[in-house]
Enzyme design. Structure first.
Site: not given
Length: 577
Positions: A65, A241
């Site tokens: 991430d 997302e």
């Protein structure tokens, strides 16, 4: 406020008690020395670097991430850490190739304390943004511990540490913050659809809030859904997302991950004339994915997505993103790693260069940059060897704790490092006295020298290979009656529910008068646990074992495998009869 102060006081008291209890056991603490981690992946042997090349991933192992920002010639990048401590690892670079490890953003256990958090909770999906209007860096993240929720921290200089977390009043996950040319701030994040409007499993939305820069809060009532479902709601896209907002040539671009963190993962882009939309998807979406290619392709890289963009050297755009490198059994033991690609933004929409064909392990260097990875304090990549005898004044940042600070259980010794044993063992959702190093290669060896004489069967020290509390191997020295044993145990958690099952796979009597060398060695999915009593000749214990329980796709969760120096006074592993 009083309640928060009481909780912090209780936390501090608990940690102090734990530390005092560990100090009592210091006399019987194991000493670890001469740790050597060596990566031996075939892909790097087959693809040696030329003078103008560097490797991707730029951060190997469990660094998922990624988010990135820039101030002048300084680039800062953060990643998810979940229940690892300190939280949110951060790196600095001048050129996007050579990176320096700055430790973790959330390094104050009084303010971020994942002590009772599952390994895949804690904090994840951070965003980092430099605001030129007030010369301030912002790191925003979702914290699943201590009731924090979505928080933001600030600093003028990431190398000098960060301020205290500021709790933000909104739900959802994956927040990022954007500052427009007029100084206005906006927060975007993933959230559930409005109540009663969920159309299918995996249906999510992207929300935006106005941000009060002076008072560091989202402005109540300004929330707005700017993307519903994804690129094409009629196709039931899942898990939109990780949103990031950019401005280029007067237009606003919203980039998001779509498809879930797995085989259908991708990156998509939208455009608008206003920061609040409406956002129109690019006709060329996705702009990055690996989902269309043969499953048995050589040197497979998969799951690519969850990206962030930055203008790099020579005004060339680059994107950092997560992806995985499965082993020969298609298992993901190194976890989700941080990759980089140049981005072509010469047209209306950005596109990751070669991001829609099978990813290669090497990239061309930016012009004017020298590859110094693994040298002069820069983080290594490719195949490398990391050695540590713990003689340095400062412990290397790549050593991390789980659910608590490493400083709570380590103590420098004359000939190495003491691990002060907690009563908790590796199966408990509590801080454990384990110093971890990420598994960064599919094929590697991790070797250490252990000096230890356990007093009872409750004492054990050695090494662990761990994916989570219910998916790990323990390889250590303990006592049974008057004899000392080296034991190899496997902890498994069927269907990740109920009790963890412990199984002693093998054991052997050992002489603890002299130090013993312990080694974890892997070749893809095949793991071995070896030991040496004379410091030179290794013997195997337990044969060749599958690394399946150390893989994300089998063990579940979001982390990668970690290798640890472990001690406990709460051992329940018994030698074979």
């Amino acid at each position: 406020m009083k309640n928060k102060q009481f909780i912090m006081w209780c936390t501090t008291l608990l940690l102090a008690f734990t530390a005092v209890n560990a100090q009592k056991k210091a006399k019987n603490a194991p000493i670890f020395s001469n740790v050597v981690y060596e990566g031996m992946d075939q892909v790097y042997k087959d693809n040696p670097l030329k003078e103008n090349e560097f490797y991707t991933p730029i951060l190997q192992g469990f660094y998922p991430d990624p988010a990135i920002t820039r101030k002048g010639d300084d680039y800062y990048m953060v990643c998810s850490s979940f229940a690892v401590f300190p939280g949110v690892p951060i790196f600095h670079s001048k050129d996007l190739v050579n990176w320096t490890d700055l430790g973790g953003v959330l390094n104050n256990v009084d303010e971020f304390n994942p002590h009772d958090t599952g390994i895949s909770a804690g904090v994840y999906a951070p965003g980092i943004t430099y605001n030129p209007h007030n010369d301030t860096f912002y790191m925003i993240v979702t914290a699943f511990s201590g009731g924090l929720g979505n928080i933001i921290v600030k600093t003028k200089d990431p190398k000098q540490g960060w301020g205290s977390p500021i709790k933000l009043d909104f739900g959802g996950i994956d927040p990022s913050i954007f500052f427009d040319d007029d100084g206005k701030g906006y927060v975007v994040h993933n959230d559930a659809p409005d109540k009663g409007k969920e159309l299918y499993s995996g249906h999510r939305v992207i929300k935006m809030w106005d941000y009060d820069v002076e008072n560091d809060k989202v402005i109540p009532g300004t929330d707005k859904i700017i993307v519903d479902g994804g690129v094409d709601l009629s196709k039931k896209p899942i898990w939109i997302e990780a949103p990031h907002l950019y401005k280029k040539d007067g237009s606003y671009y919203l980039m998001c991950a779509e498809g879930g963190t797995g085989g259908w993962h991708s990156e998509v882009i939208f455009k608008s004339d206003s920061p609040k939309g409406p956002f129109i998807p690019a006709p060329s979406n996705p702009i990055l994915t690996q989902r269309y290619f043969a499953k048995d392709r050589e040197n497979k890289v998969d799951w690519a997505g969850h990206a962030d963009l930055v203008k790099g050297p020579n005004d060339q755009y680059y994107g950092v993103f997560l992806a995985v490198r499965p082993n020969e059994e298609d298992r993901v033991n190194t976890g989700r790693e941080t990759f980089i690609l140049p981005v072509d933004w010469s047209g209306e929409f950005p596109v990751f260069e070669n991001g829609l064909i099978p990813l290669e392990p090497k990239l061309e260097m930016p012009k004017g940059v020298d590859n110094k990875t693994g040298q002069d304090g820069f983080f290594p990549n490719g195949n490398f060897t990391f050695k540590d005898d713990f003689s340095a004044d400062k412990l290397d940042y790549r050593w991390i704790g789980l659910r608590g600070p490493r400083e709570a259980f380590i103590e420098k010794a004359k000939n190495g490092l003491k691990i002060l044993p907690f009563e908790t063992n590796i199966k408990e959702v509590k801080p454990t006295s384990t110093l971890f190093h990420r598994q960064m290669h599919r094929s590697f060896s991790f070797t250490t020298t252990l000096e230890y004489k356990p007093k009872s069967e409750k004492d054990l020290a050695g090494v662990v290979a761990l994916q989570n509390e219910g998916s790990n191997y323990v390889f250590g020295v303990t006592k049974k009656d008057k004899d000392y044993y080296l034991v190899l145990a496997k902890n498994t958690w069927p269907r990740r529910q109920g009790e963890i099952i412990s199984e002693t796979l093998a054991s052997v009597k050992v002489d603890v008068k002299e130090p013993i060398k312990l080694q974890i060695k892997a070749n893809g999915d095949k793991y071995e646990f070896n030991y040496s009593s004379n410091g030179t000749d290794f013997e195997n214990l337990g044969g060749v074992l599958s690394g399946a329980i150390l893989s994300t796709d089998v063990a579940g969760g979001f982390t990668g495998a970690m290798l640890g120096l472990y001690a406990t006074s709460g051992n329940d592993i018994q030698p074979n009869k």
